[in-house]
Design a protein around this motif. Structure first.
Motif, PDB file in Angstrom:
ATOM      1  N   GLN A 113     -10.758 -16.949  15.348  1.00 47.41           N
ATOM      2  CA  GLN A 113      -9.842 -18.042  15.010  1.00 47.41           C
ATOM      3  C   GLN A 113     -10.621 -19.353  15.015  1.00 47.41           C
ATOM      4  O   GLN A 113     -10.837 -19.952  16.073  1.00 47.41           O
ATOM      5  N   CYS A 138      -3.754 -16.445  17.339  1.00 43.58           N
ATOM      6  CA  CYS A 138      -3.632 -17.864  17.018  1.00 43.58           C
ATOM      7  C   CYS A 138      -4.497 -18.704  17.950  1.00 43.58           C
ATOM      8  O   CYS A 138      -4.783 -18.297  19.075  1.00 43.58           O
ATOM      9  N   TYR A 140      -4.744 -22.741  19.412  1.00 40.96           N
ATOM     10  CA  TYR A 140      -4.013 -23.994  19.568  1.00 40.96           C
ATOM     11  C   TYR A 140      -4.952 -25.052  20.117  1.00 40.96           C
ATOM     12  O   TYR A 140      -5.691 -24.796  21.072  1.00 40.96           O
ATOM     13  N   ASP A 152       5.972 -18.273  20.265  1.00 41.35           N
ATOM     14  CA  ASP A 152       4.959 -17.333  19.767  1.00 41.35           C
ATOM     15  C   ASP A 152       4.704 -16.223  20.786  1.00 41.35           C
ATOM     16  O   ASP A 152       4.506 -15.062  20.425  1.00 41.35           O
TER      17      ASP A 152
END
Length: 159
Positions: A113, A138, A140, A152
């Motif tokens: 990611q 994901c 962040y 999420d």
């Protein structure tokens, strides 16, 4: 490949295989007790408390690469997290998240990611959400507070 293939060190030097977290949703975070974002420890702990019985774990990896905001020993860091922020989620030994000597886990997370403009970690409290199979879902940025990640996490827990 998955995060389950990596080993990490606890603050006491114990080598832990991440495959012991198979079947859990993980939020992997580089932390620093002296960072202005350290109040995020409270949100991370709340997520951990709210969802740990459902198969969710926060994994904290202290890092001193950003303006020396984790200057203490592993033992002192662990104690500060417990006393100052009430942290009960697993904490690990300090790591490097960028550069040639970055921890293998962080090299993998950044490959899976990438961030905006580059894969390098920009600051403390960058978070990676990992599904039950160890796939990085994901990333962040540091400014995303833990509460914004809750939905999420819930979605991954029901999958």
């Amino acid at each position: 490949m998955s995060v389950h293939q990596f080993f990490v060190l606890r603050p006491n030097g114990e080598n832990i295989p991440l495959d012991c977290y198979k079947g859990n949703v993980l939020l992997i975070v580089n932390t620093a007790t002296k960072c202005g974002l350290a109040p995020q420890f409270n949100g991370l702990e709340k997520l951990y408390q709210d969802y740990k019985d459902n198969g969710f774990t926060v994994l904290g990896f202290p890092c001193n690469q950003f303006m020396g905001q984790e200057p203490v020993s592993n033992d002192e860091m662990e104690e500060a997290c417990k006393l100052d922020f009430g942290v009960t989620f697993p904490l690990f030994a300090k790591v490097r998240v960028n550069g040639r000597n970055a921890a293998p886990l962080y090299k993998y997370l950044k490959k899976e990611q990438k961030g905006i403009l580059s894969s390098e970690i920009k600051w403390n409290f960058t978070k990676f959400l990992v599904d039950k199979e160890g796939k990085v879902i994901c990333r962040y940025g540091p400014n995303v507070v833990p509460e914004k990640i809750e939905e999420d996490i819930r979605k991954l827990l029901v999958d």
